[in-house]
Design a protein around this motif. Structure first.
Motif, PDB file in Angstrom:
ATOM      1  N   ALA A  78       0.833  -1.203   0.000  1.00  0.00           N
ATOM      2  CA  ALA A  78       0.000   0.000   0.000  1.00  0.00           C
ATOM      3  C   ALA A  78       0.872   1.259   0.000  1.00  0.00           C
ATOM      4  CB  ALA A  78      -0.920  -0.002   1.218  1.00  0.00           C
ATOM      5  N   ARG A  79       1.936   1.239   0.778  1.00  0.00           N
ATOM      6  CA  ARG A  79       2.844   2.395   0.795  1.00  0.00           C
ATOM      7  C   ARG A  79       3.534   2.567  -0.550  1.00  0.00           C
ATOM      8  NH1 ARG A  79       5.656   1.428   6.625  1.00  0.00           N
ATOM      9  NH2 ARG A  79       3.973   2.289   7.904  1.00  0.00           N
ATOM     10  N   GLN A  80       3.972   1.475  -1.134  1.00  0.00           N
ATOM     11  CA  GLN A  80       4.623   1.557  -2.438  1.00  0.00           C
ATOM     12  C   GLN A  80       3.662   2.084  -3.488  1.00  0.00           C
ATOM     13  OE1 GLN A  80       7.940   1.084  -3.159  1.00  0.00           O
ATOM     14  NE2 GLN A  80       8.014   1.083  -0.928  1.00  0.00           N
ATOM     15  N   HIS A  81       2.408   1.659  -3.434  1.00  0.00           N
ATOM     16  CA  HIS A  81       1.405   2.145  -4.382  1.00  0.00           C
ATOM     17  C   HIS A  81       1.195   3.655  -4.202  1.00  0.00           C
ATOM     18  CE1 HIS A  81      -2.001   2.168  -7.055  1.00  0.00           C
ATOM     19  NE2 HIS A  81      -2.725   2.764  -6.109  1.00  0.00           N
ATOM     20  N   ALA A  82       1.137   4.119  -2.947  1.00  0.00           N
ATOM     21  CA  ALA A  82       0.971   5.550  -2.690  1.00  0.00           C
ATOM     22  C   ALA A  82       2.168   6.332  -3.228  1.00  0.00           C
ATOM     23  CB  ALA A  82       0.797   5.799  -1.193  1.00  0.00           C
ATOM     24  N   PHE A  83       3.378   5.796  -3.048  1.00  0.00           N
ATOM     25  CA  PHE A  83       4.566   6.451  -3.591  1.00  0.00           C
ATOM     26  C   PHE A  83       4.511   6.499  -5.113  1.00  0.00           C
ATOM     27  CE2 PHE A  83       7.058   5.066   0.350  1.00  0.00           C
ATOM     28  CZ  PHE A  83       6.880   6.289   0.968  1.00  0.00           C
ATOM     29  N   GLN A  84       4.077   5.414  -5.734  1.00  0.00           N
ATOM     30  CA  GLN A  84       3.984   5.350  -7.194  1.00  0.00           C
ATOM     31  C   GLN A  84       2.987   6.381  -7.713  1.00  0.00           C
ATOM     32  OE1 GLN A  84       5.767   3.190  -9.197  1.00  0.00           O
ATOM     33  NE2 GLN A  84       4.903   4.121 -11.028  1.00  0.00           N
ATOM     34  N   VAL A  85       1.834   6.496  -7.064  1.00  0.00           N
ATOM     35  CA  VAL A  85       0.823   7.467  -7.484  1.00  0.00           C
ATOM     36  C   VAL A  85       1.370   8.887  -7.337  1.00  0.00           C
ATOM     37  CG1 VAL A  85      -1.436   8.424  -6.874  1.00  0.00           C
ATOM     38  CG2 VAL A  85      -1.139   5.954  -7.031  1.00  0.00           C
ATOM     39  N   ALA A  86       2.015   9.176  -6.228  1.00  0.00           N
ATOM     40  CA  ALA A  86       2.590  10.506  -6.019  1.00  0.00           C
ATOM     41  C   ALA A  86       3.690  10.794  -7.032  1.00  0.00           C
ATOM     42  CB  ALA A  86       3.135  10.622  -4.594  1.00  0.00           C
ATOM     43  N   TYR A  91       5.476  13.609 -11.927  1.00  0.00           N
ATOM     44  CA  TYR A  91       6.018  13.528 -13.280  1.00  0.00           C
ATOM     45  C   TYR A  91       5.068  14.205 -14.268  1.00  0.00           C
ATOM     46  CZ  TYR A  91       7.354  11.582 -17.783  1.00  0.00           C
ATOM     47  OH  TYR A  91       7.715  11.443 -19.098  1.00  0.00           O
ATOM     48  N   ASP A  92       3.783  13.902 -14.173  1.00  0.00           N
ATOM     49  CA  ASP A  92       2.808  14.500 -15.082  1.00  0.00           C
ATOM     50  C   ASP A  92       2.788  16.023 -14.939  1.00  0.00           C
ATOM     51  OD1 ASP A  92       2.127  12.007 -16.049  1.00  0.00           O
ATOM     52  OD2 ASP A  92       0.372  11.794 -14.725  1.00  0.00           O
ATOM     53  N   ASP A  93       2.864  16.523 -13.712  1.00  0.00           N
ATOM     54  CA  ASP A  93       2.880  17.955 -13.476  1.00  0.00           C
ATOM     55  C   ASP A  93       4.141  18.591 -14.061  1.00  0.00           C
ATOM     56  OD1 ASP A  93       1.843  20.383 -12.286  1.00  0.00           O
ATOM     57  OD2 ASP A  93       3.484  20.186 -10.828  1.00  0.00           O
ATOM     58  N   ALA A  94       5.287  17.950 -13.863  1.00  0.00           N
ATOM     59  CA  ALA A  94       6.540  18.493 -14.391  1.00  0.00           C
ATOM     60  C   ALA A  94       6.525  18.510 -15.916  1.00  0.00           C
ATOM     61  CB  ALA A  94       7.726  17.673 -13.877  1.00  0.00           C
ATOM     62  N   ILE A  95       6.058  17.447 -16.531  1.00  0.00           N
ATOM     63  CA  ILE A  95       6.002  17.385 -18.003  1.00  0.00           C
ATOM     64  C   ILE A  95       5.033  18.449 -18.534  1.00  0.00           C
ATOM     65  CG2 ILE A  95       5.196  15.962 -19.943  1.00  0.00           C
ATOM     66  CD1 ILE A  95       7.989  15.267 -18.971  1.00  0.00           C
ATOM     67  N   ARG A  96       3.901  18.642 -17.860  1.00  0.00           N
ATOM     68  CA  ARG A  96       2.934  19.649 -18.288  1.00  0.00           C
ATOM     69  C   ARG A  96       3.561  21.040 -18.246  1.00  0.00           C
ATOM     70  NH1 ARG A  96       0.287  22.931 -15.471  1.00  0.00           N
ATOM     71  NH2 ARG A  96       0.568  21.798 -13.526  1.00  0.00           N
ATOM     72  N   ARG A  97       4.322  21.347 -17.181  1.00  0.00           N
ATOM     73  CA  ARG A  97       4.962  22.652 -17.078  1.00  0.00           C
ATOM     74  C   ARG A  97       6.055  22.829 -18.126  1.00  0.00           C
ATOM     75  NH1 ARG A  97       7.317  22.941 -11.696  1.00  0.00           N
ATOM     76  NH2 ARG A  97       6.808  20.755 -11.491  1.00  0.00           N
ATOM     77  N   VAL A  98       6.829  21.775 -18.395  1.00  0.00           N
ATOM     78  CA  VAL A  98       7.899  21.860 -19.401  1.00  0.00           C
ATOM     79  C   VAL A  98       7.285  22.051 -20.785  1.00  0.00           C
ATOM     80  CG1 VAL A  98       9.702  20.534 -20.576  1.00  0.00           C
ATOM     81  CG2 VAL A  98       9.608  20.588 -18.079  1.00  0.00           C
ATOM     82  N   ARG A  99       6.237  21.312 -21.091  1.00  0.00           N
ATOM     83  CA  ARG A  99       5.598  21.445 -22.419  1.00  0.00           C
ATOM     84  C   ARG A  99       4.979  22.827 -22.589  1.00  0.00           C
ATOM     85  NH1 ARG A  99       3.095  15.386 -22.755  1.00  0.00           N
ATOM     86  NH2 ARG A  99       5.043  14.388 -23.382  1.00  0.00           N
ATOM     87  N   ALA A 100       4.444  23.402 -21.514  1.00  0.00           N
ATOM     88  CA  ALA A 100       3.868  24.747 -21.614  1.00  0.00           C
ATOM     89  C   ALA A 100       4.942  25.776 -21.944  1.00  0.00           C
ATOM     90  CB  ALA A 100       3.161  25.109 -20.318  1.00  0.00           C
ATOM     91  N   VAL A 101       6.131  25.595 -21.395  1.00  0.00           N
ATOM     92  CA  VAL A 101       7.218  26.537 -21.644  1.00  0.00           C
ATOM     93  C   VAL A 101       7.812  26.318 -23.024  1.00  0.00           C
ATOM     94  CG1 VAL A 101       9.553  27.194 -20.917  1.00  0.00           C
ATOM     95  CG2 VAL A 101       7.772  26.809 -19.205  1.00  0.00           C
ATOM     96  N   THR A 102       7.960  25.077 -23.454  1.00  0.00           N
ATOM     97  CA  THR A 102       8.649  24.765 -24.712  1.00  0.00           C
ATOM     98  C   THR A 102       7.703  24.673 -25.901  1.00  0.00           C
ATOM     99  OG1 THR A 102       8.510  22.393 -24.274  1.00  0.00           O
ATOM    100  CG2 THR A 102      10.499  23.546 -23.519  1.00  0.00           C
TER     101      THR A 102
END
Length: 106
Positions: A78-86, A91-102
């Motif tokens: 359960a802890r590993q799953h929570a870490f994976q989701v986070a 990652y999705d947030d970082a990629i979204r911000r990078v794509r918005a800039v580039t």
């Protein structure tokens, strides 16, 4: 120039001599009070009080080792799953911000 092995030995010897001189100086300045042995032996030692009644601890559950291990493994998963989701959300947030800039670079 002194050899390295003699240098540390000389430092050690000086430190021991300084420490011994300090201990002897403190021992002379502050003598320990002498307590007769009879005085110390005359004081009885009282036993610890016996507490009766229920134990303050939680009752021990009788489970098998297999059940205990299974519970630990489930908690770990359960802890590993929570870490994976986070991690995926970050990652999705970082990629979204990078794509918005580039987006306008092409």
């Amino acid at each position: 120039m002194t050899r390295p092995d003699k240098d540390w030995k000389e430092q050690r010897d000086r430190l021991l001599a300084d420490t011994l001189a300090f201990v002897q100086q403190v021992a002379v300045e502050q003598p320990l009070p002498s307590v007769p042995a009879k005085t110390m032996a005359a004081q009885p030692v009282e036993p610890a009080p016996v507490v009766s009644g229920p134990s303050p601890r939680l009752p021990i559950q009788q489970t098998s080792m297999r059940d205990d291990i299974r519970a630990h493994v489930d908690l770990f998963r359960a802890r590993q799953h929570a870490f994976q989701v986070a991690r995926d959300a970050h990652y999705d947030d970082a990629i979204r911000r990078v794509r918005a800039v580039t987006k306008n670079w092409s």
